[in-house]
Design a protein around this motif. Sequence first.
Motif, short mmCIF file in Angstrom:
data_model
loop_
_atom_site.label_atom_id
_atom_site.label_comp_id
_atom_site.label_asym_id
_atom_site.label_seq_id
_atom_site.Cartn_x
_atom_site.Cartn_y
_atom_site.Cartn_z
N UNK B 184 -14.78 -126.22 7.02
CA UNK B 184 -13.46 -125.88 6.94
C UNK B 184 -13.43 -125.27 8.31
N UNK B 185 -12.40 -125.56 9.03
CA UNK B 185 -11.76 -125.01 10.08
C UNK B 185 -11.70 -126.07 11.25
N UNK B 186 -11.64 -125.53 12.65
CA UNK B 186 -11.64 -124.26 13.04
C UNK B 186 -10.56 -123.37 13.10
N UNK B 187 -10.59 -122.04 12.93
CA UNK B 187 -9.49 -121.05 13.54
C UNK B 187 -9.79 -120.83 15.06
N UNK B 325 -13.95 -120.38 14.88
CA UNK B 325 -14.54 -119.98 13.37
C UNK B 325 -14.30 -120.85 12.46
N UNK B 326 -15.43 -121.49 11.89
CA UNK B 326 -15.65 -122.41 10.71
C UNK B 326 -15.87 -121.57 9.53
N UNK B 327 -15.79 -122.24 8.23
CA UNK B 327 -16.59 -121.54 7.07
C UNK B 327 -17.35 -122.72 6.61
N UNK B 342 -14.71 -118.81 1.02
CA UNK B 342 -13.89 -119.18 1.75
C UNK B 342 -12.91 -117.88 2.13
N UNK B 346 -12.63 -115.53 5.68
CA UNK B 346 -11.48 -115.67 6.31
C UNK B 346 -11.12 -114.40 6.63
#
Lengths: 172, 445
Positions: B184-187, B325-327, B342, B346
Amino acid sequence: MAPEMSAQALWFELMQFYIREAWLLDERKFTEWLDLFTDDILYFMPRRKNVLRRELHREVTPLGDLAILEEDKRYLAMRVARLDSGMAWAEDPPSRTRHLVGNLEVTPLATGEVKARTAFLVYRSHLETDSQLLSGCRDDVLRNIDGAWRIARRTILLDANVLLDKNLSVFL
Amino acid sequence: MGAARSYAVIDPATGKLDRRIFTDEAVYADEMEKIFGRAWLMIGHESLVPAPDDFFHTYMGQDPVILTRDGAGRLHALLNMCRHRGNRVVRCDDGNQKRFMCTYHGWTYRNDGTLEHVPGESEAYYSALDKSALGLVAARVESYAGIVFATWDRDAPSLEAYLGDARWYLDTVFNRCDGGMQALGPMKWLEPVNWKTLVDNCSDNYHVPTSHLSSARVQTRWLGRPPLSHEDQFQSPNKHAFVNGHAITFREALDNAPRYMHGMSQETMRLFQDYHDATMPEAERRLGALRARRVQLANHSIFPNGILGFRLALPRGPRQTEFWHFVLLERDAPEELKRIIRIGSQANNGAAGLFEQDDVDNWRQVTEASTSPFARRQPQDLSMGLGHAGPHPDYPGLVSERYISENNQRLFYRRWQEFMNADSWADIALDPISARFDGIATMRG
């Protein structure tokens, strides 16, 4: 919310609420600021993606995807409490902030709660020359508890794809 | 290109590091060629492009790259640059498209990179344009357990050889379950720091009880997390291992203790423990008993710029880094557990992360110290634990005796130097793969 309150009076009351909140943040009264939230607050800041106009429904990441912030009251309380530890280095020495909040739109909901949308510009100055300008909007759900407005849900939409800031250590 | 430069930046006898490598423009230009032009670079995850014709926009160093899955399901890493004048052919973060059209003159490429259509091909170009030689520039692509890597260098070794025995450790997280992982992501955010400061910080557990004490304390109080102290860290049996430029921190775990994950608290511990117990037979089958039960990966970096689980430090000039940043979540884990991990990830990491927001000014000041005319002449001191690392009977790589040590930082800069002084891959050494990979997990997952 008192049912007889006029739209004009409600708007005025909520604008005062947001101005009060901005001063609390800029004067670093974070414990008092935290009291503005209900115990079941969801403080949510999704990401914003570049997508084609025809796919704008995908622009804002939904709840359940990776977010920038998705905090409950406990996490907000941790953020506030650590500032007083003397070792929260991102904010010690603290930032100088100025929250400008406007463009208030108020929509009463059938639940008795109120949807309140505002736009903000937040200026942050940190250490010697670091500065950032954060622009965005807040989509709040407000609940009146014992005569006082409280924020039950806040969604913050930043006007940025890649955040241009070294970190996001101030509250919005 | 200027004349070849010779780098001697880290003194192996003293751990003194020449800090000019953080801000010198010529060094940076050299890095882009000799490191980011050669190494296998983490660029994404297969789960970001799950369906045919999906694409995900990413970077190899500073170069914009489109990770695509073509109609036949094959992955491609394509330089996002129209071969005509250089425009980007993709300006979205992700999507699903069979073709990419340049918005300047309309040159149109298939998602495997082939140049398919040029307006005026017969009229304006008199049918003289060799379209077959003007496809989007393609990098080599290989995956490890769903994590996608790419390299510009045709002479680079296989990804398997590049990761080497580091994979023995990485498998314990990324190759633990049959169902694989999802990203999930990224930020994304831009930090005013040199990219190397983020990477070497991955092995710096020494900073944690100082830089992050405020957040650790509130998490002890509110979440029931164990307290954090220098003393605990100095006595910790955890270790560092170093292979081919990749820095691994790992724990020798107690049997049946789940690995530390973001989101763990007193109240969520039961969920983590139940999941750990329920998936242990699967993990043992995939990794063997030692790796499934006793080896727990902590902070780590993949040379040059892949860090900490799944994050990228993308260079944007010597004094700027775009951080992604991903998770990564185990796809078949219970939804409630995925939600907890998650949210924990975050909350702790990212631009607003409780822990991470306190890192940036450290890296920033390390970078800035290298711009000041007098300060830049004073080397960094990376002498901690000199002489206290070597081969280990049970663990692959060069292993430090202690958890708190600057072994991995010294070796990271030595690897950096090796790349920077090499004329080609022929001059870059790779440790032979010698670890015993028990279980059925492979490079492919």
